[in-house]
Design a protein around this motif. Structure first.
Motif, PDB file in Angstrom:
ATOM      1  N   PHE B  71      34.150 -10.222 -29.633  1.00  0.00           N
ATOM      2  CA  PHE B  71      33.518 -11.120 -28.680  1.00  0.00           C
ATOM      3  C   PHE B  71      34.546 -12.102 -28.130  1.00  0.00           C
ATOM      4  N   THR B  72      34.263 -12.581 -26.921  1.00  0.00           N
ATOM      5  CA  THR B  72      35.176 -13.504 -26.265  1.00  0.00           C
ATOM      6  C   THR B  72      34.391 -14.596 -25.549  1.00  0.00           C
ATOM      7  N   LEU B  73      34.883 -15.818 -25.695  1.00  0.00           N
ATOM      8  CA  LEU B  73      34.416 -16.943 -24.888  1.00  0.00           C
ATOM      9  C   LEU B  73      35.536 -17.271 -23.907  1.00  0.00           C
ATOM     10  N   THR B  74      35.199 -17.352 -22.636  1.00  0.00           N
ATOM     11  CA  THR B  74      36.175 -17.692 -21.612  1.00  0.00           C
ATOM     12  C   THR B  74      35.740 -18.968 -20.906  1.00  0.00           C
ATOM     13  N   ILE B  75      36.691 -19.874 -20.774  1.00  0.00           N
ATOM     14  CA  ILE B  75      36.478 -21.081 -19.976  1.00  0.00           C
ATOM     15  C   ILE B  75      37.441 -20.984 -18.804  1.00  0.00           C
ATOM     16  N   SER B  76      36.891 -20.841 -17.628  1.00  0.00           N
ATOM     17  CA  SER B  76      37.749 -20.788 -16.435  1.00  0.00           C
ATOM     18  C   SER B  76      37.815 -22.186 -15.840  1.00  0.00           C
ATOM     19  N   ASN B  77      38.960 -22.524 -15.276  1.00  0.00           N
ATOM     20  CA  ASN B  77      39.109 -23.834 -14.648  1.00  0.00           C
ATOM     21  C   ASN B  77      38.748 -24.957 -15.622  1.00  0.00           C
ATOM     22  N   LEU B  78      39.491 -25.044 -16.705  1.00  0.00           N
ATOM     23  CA  LEU B  78      39.251 -26.009 -17.781  1.00  0.00           C
ATOM     24  C   LEU B  78      39.161 -27.430 -17.233  1.00  0.00           C
ATOM     25  N   GLN B  79      38.130 -28.129 -17.647  1.00  0.00           N
ATOM     26  CA  GLN B  79      37.897 -29.508 -17.209  1.00  0.00           C
ATOM     27  C   GLN B  79      38.152 -30.492 -18.346  1.00  0.00           C
ATOM     28  N   PRO B  80      38.403 -31.768 -18.020  1.00  0.00           N
ATOM     29  CA  PRO B  80      38.694 -32.749 -19.082  1.00  0.00           C
ATOM     30  C   PRO B  80      37.609 -32.820 -20.153  1.00  0.00           C
ATOM     31  N   GLU B  81      36.365 -32.639 -19.754  1.00  0.00           N
ATOM     32  CA  GLU B  81      35.278 -32.744 -20.721  1.00  0.00           C
ATOM     33  C   GLU B  81      35.156 -31.502 -21.621  1.00  0.00           C
TER      34      GLU B  81
END
Lengths: 120, 107
Positions: B71-81
């Motif tokens: 399984f994979t979690l992807t965060i695109s365009n990482l934000q400060p929060e």
């Protein structure tokens, strides 16, 4: 809004007992499985126990089996965790988490947690 | 018990980056996998359930994929929060088990 509010944490001596409470609101508490999950400060999440919707079925992690008992009062919308024979490695933040109606392992949402410290 | 192996244990990234976190189960769990975000002093918050379903209210930059054991979690365009610790959880079997966590830090 669904809310889960834990209480009852505090400092207890090794071998002592403590009862945690989780007050639920914003949903039909009596329809849901409910879990306890704990987290040693700075460490990961560990499942502790689960109760089915009417309290007739429960399950426990091996580390707490025989020492902890989960129960619930559906008339008061409250989940409990009775912790006996407490040890230092039981020190953790304890979270109450809503399960599912037909799916017990459905972890959302979480309460804010209550800290239990076992120390002399 | 089903073991959940999460990697990496920590990573450094910059705002705007694409971040990928992996979780591997010791046996097949179908799609009974969820992802949680935890910030210091706060309770975990569910982001993804059933491996790829986005929790209501969670930004679409979060996505999940996978089945069986990987399984994979992807965060695109990482934000400060988004700087936080992320955990996977298998709900296929009792006891439910968590990955050890991935701390996403500012580079």
């Amino acid at each position: 809004e669904v809310q889960l509010v834990e209480s009852g944490g505090g400092l207890v001596q090794p071998g002592g007992s403590l009862r945690l409470s989780c007050a639920a609101s914003g949903f039909t508490f009596s329809s849901y499985w409910m879990h306890w999950v704990r987290q040693v400060p700075g460490k990961g999440l560990v499942w502790v126990s689960v109760s089915n919707s009417d309290g007739s079925t429960s399950s426990y992690a091996d580390s707490v089996k025989g020492r902890f008992t989960v129960s619930r009062d559906n008339a008061r919308n409250t989940l409990y965790l009775q912790m006996n024979s407490l040890r230092g490695d039981d020190t953790a933040v304890y979270y109450c988490v809503r399960g599912g109606v037909s799916r017990p392992n459905w972890f959302d949402p979480w309460g804010q947690g209550t800290l239990v410290t076992v120390s002399s | 018990d089903i073991q959940m192996t999460q990697s990496p244990s920590s990573l450094s990234a910059s705002v705007g980056d694409r971040v990928t976190i992996s979780c591997r189960a010791s046996q097949s769990i179908s799609i009974h996998l969820s992802w949680y975000q935890q910030k210091p002093g706060k309770a975990p918050k569910r982001l993804i359930y059933s491996a790829s379903s986005l929790q209501s209210g969670v930004p679409s930059r979060f996505s999940g994929s996978g089945s069986a054991t990987d399984f994979t979690l992807t965060i695109s365009n990482l934000q400060p929060e988004d700087f936080a610790t992320y955990y996977c959880l298998q709900s296929f079997d009792t006891p439910p088990t968590f990955g050890q966590g991935t701390k996403v830090e500012i580079e």
